[in-house]
Structures are given as C-alpha cells and as structure tokens.
Design an enzyme around this catalytic site. Structure first.
Site, PDB file in Angstrom:
ATOM      1  N   ARG A  43      46.028  62.847  24.474  1.00 27.38           N
ATOM      2  CA  ARG A  43      45.172  62.042  24.109  1.00 27.38           C
ATOM      3  C   ARG A  43      46.021  60.458  23.754  1.00 27.38           C
ATOM      4  O   ARG A  43      45.244  59.167  24.497  1.00 27.38           O
ATOM      5  CB  ARG A  43      44.277  61.972  22.828  1.00 27.38           C
ATOM      6  CG  ARG A  43      42.948  60.367  22.910  1.00 27.38           C
ATOM      7  CD  ARG A  43      41.601  61.497  22.743  1.00 27.38           C
ATOM      8  NE  ARG A  43      41.668  62.176  21.323  1.00 27.38           N
ATOM      9  CZ  ARG A  43      41.896  61.184  19.824  1.00 27.38           C
ATOM     10  NH1 ARG A  43      42.547  60.559  19.652  1.00 27.38           N
ATOM     11  NH2 ARG A  43      42.167  62.800  18.865  1.00 27.38           N
ATOM     12  N   TYR A  95      32.907  40.751  38.882  1.00 26.21           N
ATOM     13  CA  TYR A  95      32.351  42.300  39.395  1.00 26.21           C
ATOM     14  C   TYR A  95      31.172  42.925  39.058  1.00 26.21           C
ATOM     15  O   TYR A  95      31.095  42.157  37.441  1.00 26.21           O
ATOM     16  CB  TYR A  95      33.642  43.300  38.524  1.00 26.21           C
ATOM     17  CG  TYR A  95      32.982  44.640  39.157  1.00 26.21           C
ATOM     18  CD1 TYR A  95      32.478  45.359  40.043  1.00 26.21           C
ATOM     19  CD2 TYR A  95      33.214  45.128  37.956  1.00 26.21           C
ATOM     20  CE1 TYR A  95      32.182  45.934  40.361  1.00 26.21           C
ATOM     21  CE2 TYR A  95      33.123  46.774  38.167  1.00 26.21           C
ATOM     22  CZ  TYR A  95      32.446  47.033  39.121  1.00 26.21           C
ATOM     23  OH  TYR A  95      32.094  48.626  39.517  1.00 26.21           O
ATOM     24  N   ASP A 166      41.408  39.595  35.779  1.00 22.86           N
ATOM     25  CA  ASP A 166      41.469  40.837  36.510  1.00 22.86           C
ATOM     26  C   ASP A 166      41.697  40.578  38.184  1.00 22.86           C
ATOM     27  O   ASP A 166      41.262  39.692  39.265  1.00 22.86           O
ATOM     28  CB  ASP A 166      39.981  40.893  36.693  1.00 22.86           C
ATOM     29  CG  ASP A 166      39.073  42.184  37.601  1.00 22.86           C
ATOM     30  OD1 ASP A 166      40.750  42.623  38.496  1.00 22.86           O
ATOM     31  OD2 ASP A 166      38.015  42.902  37.225  1.00 22.86           O
ATOM     32  N   LYS A 191      41.113  51.364  42.826  1.00 29.75           N
ATOM     33  CA  LYS A 191      41.246  50.357  44.225  1.00 29.75           C
ATOM     34  C   LYS A 191      42.658  50.110  45.205  1.00 29.75           C
ATOM     35  O   LYS A 191      43.063  51.654  45.214  1.00 29.75           O
ATOM     36  CB  LYS A 191      40.963  48.962  44.124  1.00 29.75           C
ATOM     37  CG  LYS A 191      39.463  48.723  42.809  1.00 29.75           C
ATOM     38  CD  LYS A 191      38.207  49.426  43.315  1.00 29.75           C
ATOM     39  CE  LYS A 191      37.258  49.663  42.519  1.00 29.75           C
ATOM     40  NZ  LYS A 191      36.625  49.883  43.085  1.00 29.75           N
TER      41      LYS A 191
HETATM   42  C1  LIG Z   1      37.122  43.739  40.012  1.00 29.30           C
HETATM   43  C2  LIG Z   1      36.958  45.036  39.314  1.00 29.30           C
HETATM   44  N1  LIG Z   1      37.244  45.242  38.574  1.00 29.30           N
HETATM   45  C3  LIG Z   1      36.427  46.454  37.719  1.00 29.30           C
HETATM   46  C4  LIG Z   1      36.294  46.785  38.056  1.00 29.30           C
HETATM   47  C5  LIG Z   1      35.575  48.706  37.628  1.00 29.30           C
HETATM   48  O1  LIG Z   1      36.391  49.473  38.039  1.00 29.30           O
HETATM   49  P1  LIG Z   1      36.444  51.392  38.161  1.00 29.30           P
HETATM   50  O2  LIG Z   1      36.093  51.602  39.032  1.00 29.30           O
HETATM   51  O3  LIG Z   1      37.910  52.382  38.233  1.00 29.30           O
HETATM   52  O4  LIG Z   1      35.685  51.996  36.421  1.00 29.30           O
HETATM   53  C6  LIG Z   1      35.719  47.332  39.940  1.00 29.30           C
HETATM   54  C7  LIG Z   1      35.020  48.083  40.433  1.00 29.30           C
HETATM   55  O5  LIG Z   1      34.028  48.553  41.327  1.00 29.30           O
HETATM   56  C8  LIG Z   1      35.885  46.345  40.433  1.00 29.30           C
HETATM   57  O6  LIG Z   1      35.561  46.193  41.425  1.00 29.30           O
END
Ligand SMILES: Cc1ncc(COP(=O)(O)O)c(C=O)c1O
Length: 372
Positions: A43, A95, A166, A191
C-alpha cells in the site's frame, strides 16, 4: 534530451540480470525487510509505481510524482492539502468530477469555493486574494478555454496560494506547468498517458519534496494506491504518448478546420482555430500544438444531438477521452454539465485515418438532417 526520447526512456530501470528491455511488473504485496530500496508494504511502495512516478516527474520537470488509484484520488489528495476554512479558486468550466468534489467539500464546511472564469485576468486577480489554492486546467473541459498559467503562477505567489494545474488534456508533451510556476500538476492517467482506454489511474507531480511527502502520506493513510498492473499499463502507454499525440493533434486541427462553418455546426471550440479567444496564448503555451479535444455546437435539440452521437460508426458514443479510438459525447447529458448548450458534443480525436473520422461525422450529420 527531447521529449520524444524522454517518454520512451524517462523511467529508466535496473534490469535484474535478465536483459529485459521493458520495465518489470512487480505484483508483490510485501517486501523482504532487507531490500536495499527500503520497500515495506504494497500500500506504500511498489517498484512499478516508482518507475511510472519517475517518468512523470521527469516529463513534468518535477521534484517527484505520486501515483494514485484514479485521477480523482489524486484530485482528492491535493484538495486535502487545503487548510480548513480556507478558500479554493477554480474554473467554472473545470472537469465536472473536480467541480462536484469541490462543492461537496464546501457544503461539508471543509473550505470555501470560488468558481470563476479563469481566462479573465481581473476576475482571477480579485478571487486570488485570500485564497489558499488556485486550481486551473490547461484546457478547460469541455469548452477548451486556455488560462494563462504563468500569470496564474504570479497571482498565486502574490496571494501565497498553491497553484495546481490539471494537465490531463494537454499532457507534458504540450505543456509543463511546473516550469511556468505551478506547484502541483494533476493527471488523470486514464486518458492520454494510458492512451488505450484500459486503465484507471492518477498521477500528481510536485514542485518540492514537502508537497511530495504530504501527498505520499495521504495515499498511504487513505489507501488511495494504484493497482500494479495499471501502473505498468500506464508506463507502456507513456512510451507512445508523443507519437500518438502527434497524430491526434494533427487530426484534430484538420477536423476542427473542416467542421468550422459546416452546415448545422454553430460553433467549433478548438484552440488551434484563429477565432478561438485564447488562440495566441495557446500557441505560445502549448508550443504550436493545440491538443486533440474539440467541442462542436450542433444546431440540434438534445434528442437529435443524442441521435447524431449514436449514428457514428467509427466514433464511439462514450464518455472519457485521450485513447487511440475516437470518442464523442453530448456533454449536457450529465447533470454537472446541464448548463451547456443541448447540442454541444465533445470529440476526443483518436489515431484513426482523419478522412475516415470526418466522413463518419458527415454521414452522422446527414442522418439527423443537418447536411443534405
Ligand atoms: C480533466 C480531468 N481531470 C481528472 C479526471 C478524473 O480522472 P479519473 O477518471 O482517472 O478519476 C478526469 C476524468 O475524466 C478529467 O477529465
């Protein structure tokens, strides 16, 4: 070394004498106390995570990076750094998952949230006063707005706030926010980094050792750790990130230009188009590439726009982005995005033949009566 070399070799690894040319997938849940890497328990430590973290830290020019079980686990770990009762400033078009978590934490009394248009310098300057954290996205979701990161860093520094970016949509190929003054960079590696729609994973790169330690401690105490296979798949995906993005961004530029002004297409949101409000900034911030996400506003009500999405044969009508296969989705289908135009469709451009992608969109437009 160039970025195309770094995505392939950035992780580096010590071979165990086998001659293997790819990093190992280590699944052990515990480690012999005498091991020289001082790994203890699965972990807290894993050699495959470490390789991925090293590779992302290298690409983002960070002090280090921490892998998490998902992008959202990374987002939650970063938000946990905010002191109780402080203020977090974030983009109104960030997001949905991040926005929803911010608002949940605000209603739980954890901190105060100020959602603003982060491309508006005056609004950002005003909101930053008294903030503990400013949260930007290199490309807003789904309208693909582009905030000025260097300016964001300046404002954050003046306010004594942490700047978090992000960078999921842009990836370190297009932009490295730590080099522009950010403190933390968040990725949903589910992604572009993974790139094959076969894993859920997050990574956060940190500017300094103190932030890195706090995030690592959070991961251990909250059990927000990634699976070993997911980390390995992300490492594998990373090695082709540069070539995938080269194709994807070129195709996106081609598709955005072809769709702009097409019958029934009211607007195309893509920073590579000269009419995009932050086109000039995007040009310098992303080193001449504009990403592989496009949003189009169709002159259609919700039901017909859904029918358009379902009528494509190559594009898959599914959420998410960044993979080799092209995806599209009507964003207002989600409660968090219900304020968007009913006909707004987000496109994640994959690596297929761009002419095929365009023909498929055209036949779907014909099928809903927008093109005859
Ligand atoms: C810009 C962005 N940040 C964070 C996330 C969250 O990621 P995860 O789906 O891997 O938890 C996403 C998911 O679509 C996203 O598009």
């Amino acid at each position: 070394m160039g970025i195309a070399t770094r995505v392939v070799h950035g992780a580096g690894f010590e071979d165990l004498g086998s001659g293997a040319v790819v990093p190992p997938l280590v699944v052990s849940a515990t480690f012999d106390h005498s091991n020289p890497g001082r790994m203890v328990y699965g972990r807290e430590h894993n050699p495959t995570w470490t390789l991925l973290e090293r590779a992302i830290a290298d690409l983002e020019d960070g002090h280090g990076a921490v892998a998490f079980g998902s992008g959202m686990a990374g987002v939650a770990a970063v938000l946990a750094l905010v002191p109780k009762g402080a203020k977090v400033v974030a983009a109104r078009d960030s997001y949905t998952g991040t926005r929803e978590l911010l608002l949940q934490m605000e209603s739980a009394g954890r901190f105060e949230v100020d959602l603003i248009d982060t491309t508006d310098q005056d609004a950002l300057g005003r909101a930053a006063a008294g903030a503990a954290m400013i949260w930007l996205e290199t490309l807003g979701n789904p309208l693909l707005s582009v905030p000025d990161l260097a300016r964001g860093a300046l404002v954050s520094r003046q306010a004594g706030a942490l700047l978090v970016v992000d960078n999921t949509f842009a990836t370190p190929i297009l932009c490295r926010p730590l080099t522009l003054g950010a403190d933390l960079v968040v990725h949903s590696a589910s992604k572009y980094i993974g790139g094959h729609d076969d894993l859920i994973l997050g990574v956060v790169a940190a500017r300094d050792g103190d932030l890195l330690r706090r995030l690592t401690d959070h991961r251990t105490s909250h059990g927000a750790c990634p699976g070993q296979l997911e980390a390995w798949l992300a490492l594998r995906g990373l090695r082709t990130l540069d070539v995938r993005l080269a194709r994807q961004t070129a195709s996106a530029q081609f598709l955005a230009a072809a769709l702009a002004g097409a019958p029934g297409v009211l607007r195309v949101h893509y920073p590579g188009l000269s009419e995009h409000p932050q086109h000039g900034l995007a040009q310098s911030q992303f080193q001449g590439r504009f990403g592989a996400m496009i949003s189009i506003e169709l002159d259609l009500a919700a039901e017909l726009a859904e029918r358009f999405c379902a009528a494509t044969r190559i594009w898959t009508n599914a959420t998410s982005l960044g993979s080799v296969e092209s995806l599209l989705e009507r964003r207002a289908r989600w409660p968090g995005d219900a304020h968007l135009p009913a006909g707004l469709v987000r496109l994640s451009v994959g690596v297929e033949d761009p002419d095929d992608l365009l023909s498929d969109l055209r036949q779907a437009l014909v099928s809903v009566g927008l093109v005859v």
